[in-house]
Write a protein that holds these residues in place. Sequence first.
Motif, PDB file in Angstrom:
ATOM      1  N   GLY A 314     -51.476 -97.430  26.328  1.00 54.92           N
ATOM      2  CA  GLY A 314     -50.118 -97.573  26.824  1.00 54.92           C
ATOM      3  C   GLY A 314     -49.156 -98.014  25.746  1.00 54.92           C
ATOM      4  O   GLY A 314     -49.563 -98.398  24.637  1.00 54.92           O
ATOM      5  N   PRO A 315     -47.863 -97.975  26.051  1.00 54.46           N
ATOM      6  CA  PRO A 315     -46.858 -98.417  25.067  1.00 54.46           C
ATOM      7  C   PRO A 315     -47.018 -99.889  24.704  1.00 54.46           C
ATOM      8  O   PRO A 315     -46.524-100.326  23.652  1.00 54.46           O
ATOM      9  CB  PRO A 315     -45.530 -98.149  25.784  1.00 54.46           C
ATOM     10  CG  PRO A 315     -45.867 -97.983  27.233  1.00 54.46           C
ATOM     11  CD  PRO A 315     -47.269 -97.472  27.291  1.00 54.46           C
ATOM     12  N   ASP A 498     -49.660 -92.561  34.809  1.00 57.77           N
ATOM     13  CA  ASP A 498     -48.501 -92.727  33.932  1.00 57.77           C
ATOM     14  C   ASP A 498     -47.453 -91.672  34.279  1.00 57.77           C
ATOM     15  O   ASP A 498     -47.329 -90.649  33.589  1.00 57.77           O
ATOM     16  CB  ASP A 498     -48.951 -92.592  32.474  1.00 57.77           C
ATOM     17  CG  ASP A 498     -47.805 -92.798  31.498  1.00 57.77           C
ATOM     18  OD1 ASP A 498     -46.783 -93.420  31.890  1.00 57.77           O
ATOM     19  OD2 ASP A 498     -47.918 -92.333  30.351  1.00 57.77           O
ATOM     20  N   GLY A 500     -44.363 -91.616  33.845  1.00 57.65           N
ATOM     21  CA  GLY A 500     -43.331 -91.434  32.827  1.00 57.65           C
ATOM     22  C   GLY A 500     -43.824 -90.771  31.554  1.00 57.65           C
ATOM     23  O   GLY A 500     -43.031 -90.463  30.663  1.00 57.65           O
ATOM     24  N   HIS A 502     -45.719 -92.089  29.113  1.00 56.77           N
ATOM     25  CA  HIS A 502     -45.555 -92.960  27.954  1.00 56.77           C
ATOM     26  C   HIS A 502     -46.864 -93.267  27.242  1.00 56.77           C
ATOM     27  O   HIS A 502     -46.854 -93.814  26.133  1.00 56.77           O
ATOM     28  CB  HIS A 502     -44.899 -94.278  28.388  1.00 56.77           C
ATOM     29  CG  HIS A 502     -43.585 -94.108  29.076  1.00 56.77           C
ATOM     30  ND1 HIS A 502     -42.503 -93.497  28.476  1.00 56.77           N
ATOM     31  CD2 HIS A 502     -43.172 -94.446  30.335  1.00 56.77           C
ATOM     32  CE1 HIS A 502     -41.474 -93.481  29.315  1.00 56.77           C
ATOM     33  NE2 HIS A 502     -41.858 -94.047  30.454  1.00 56.77           N
ATOM     34  N   SER A 503     -48.009 -92.951  27.875  1.00 60.71           N
ATOM     35  CA  SER A 503     -49.308 -93.271  27.275  1.00 60.71           C
ATOM     36  C   SER A 503     -49.836 -92.106  26.470  1.00 60.71           C
ATOM     37  O   SER A 503     -49.542 -90.939  26.754  1.00 60.71           O
ATOM     38  CB  SER A 503     -50.329 -93.618  28.373  1.00 60.71           C
ATOM     39  OG  SER A 503     -49.931 -94.753  29.109  1.00 60.71           O
ATOM     40  N   THR A 504     -50.623 -92.415  25.444  1.00 66.46           N
ATOM     41  CA  THR A 504     -51.333 -91.384  24.698  1.00 66.46           C
ATOM     42  C   THR A 504     -52.767 -91.310  25.225  1.00 66.46           C
ATOM     43  O   THR A 504     -53.312 -92.302  25.727  1.00 66.46           O
ATOM     44  CB  THR A 504     -51.355 -91.700  23.199  1.00 66.46           C
ATOM     45  OG1 THR A 504     -52.014 -92.959  22.995  1.00 66.46           O
ATOM     46  CG2 THR A 504     -49.941 -91.763  22.645  1.00 66.46           C
TER      47      THR A 504
END
Length: 516
Positions: A314-315, A498, A500, A502-504
């Motif tokens: 996550g971010p 997720d 949005g 935002h996670s890789t």
Amino acid sequence: MSTSGDPAVTPTATPTVTDGPGRALPPLTSLTGGATGLAASWPQLVALASAYDASGDRLRDWAGEGSRVLLDADLLASAPLAPRTFAAAEAAVVAACAGPEGALAASAAWETDAVLVRVTLHWLRESDELVRATFEAVDLLAGRAVGFTLTASAPLWLPGAVVVGGAAALLWPTLLRPALPPSVRRDLDRGLTGVGRLTEQWLLEHPGLVQHLANGGGGLLDGLWDGLTPATPGGPFGLPSSTPDTESAAGLLAGLYDDRTGVAVPRGDLAVGLGAVAPATLAGLLTHLQQVAALSGPDGRGAPGAVEVQTLRGPDGQVRHVVYLPGTDDLGTLPWTQDSDVRDMATNYLLIAGESNAYQDGVVAALEQAGVQPDEPVLLVGHSQGGMTAAALLAQGSPYDVTHVVTAGSPTAHLDGFPAGTHVVSLENHGDVVPLLDGEDNPDTAEQLTVGFDAGGAGVVGHHGLPAYVAGAAALDASAHPGVVEQVESLTAAGFLDPGGHSTASSQVLQVVAER
């Protein structure tokens, strides 16, 4: 059984909500457990009874204050000076403290309410258990009667069945069927096909009966054994059979197979299309699982036992993992045909029996191989046998921090429960008989939300297939029911979903195989 079947809380999906062009989401037909289930209300009722008790205690203390007021020196000193008002004051204090509507009477009323709440709660639980135990006993006796009748009457029907069946197997395909006119053969084929379709339709339309048949499986095995010596109680050789429930019956059948251990083999040559994409919805999780299941190929001829460990960052830098566990690859495994396939019938029996099995051990090995750390949160997503394995890992414990589980078409009622604070979402398509094979409904618990929906499907296989469960998951994503919303929000807050983007994400595919 559960006491939470209030139709007032049964959610439905509106037909105007669609999953793509022109496709209405399947309706949600039932919802049991979770944050809005009956079990989640038990602690609130206990807290309510405690609040009533505390209120009664405070009122009783206030009543005690009245006696001190009556004996107050200044009040007593005013009696000769104002006898009327003194008497009125004394009477008012007595009425407020010990009168019919005073603090002491109110104290008794509040404490009586506390007792009534606790007694009601106790009897609700007891009646729920009594209903469950009654069904258990009836199903056991019915299964035993069927099994005893089959074997006790075998001397009458078995010789004829062997002779007729053997003759038919030898003569029908070579002599009898070719001699029939083509029109008769076509009509006969259509008739046999029709019988098969009627049987399948009956299974789809009577899931409750299928569940009771499964629940009586222990009695069926006992009856089959005892019927071998109908005139001598205790069964052959004086050895009685005792399989009082589905779990023990499954354990007995599992004993016919060899013990195996599961190992995980990294498969760098295999990849999943969605492996580099963080899931955004429940439907996305099951679509991803569908891609992992495809690695096994038709009838398990690809990479049977393949699982995927997807790592999300996550971010905030937090690392978490989603593990995708497909279902059975080989339904036809017999004790003498066991091989390295880990997702077979032996594993199904062991999972129902609550015993250790190669798939479950292999998933733990896969997590270790993938480098998952014990303190990193893990979500397990499984279909059919994969969901059973996921739920068992959470219920029975593992070296890893499994906090969430999503099951699709998986029997899990045989498990003893899940740790407090964990989240389990169990999807069950109406007409899918597989979730019924443990013989019971999932219990109403705060940790597990069981959602029934009606996505249809082509026959028994279609009702159990992942496409139906992807549609059901989409209906949950669109639902505004508080219990569903709580589960989805929990998955999102934990970083497993997720929306949005935002996670890789990165992915590792491993193949779990069984070794003797």
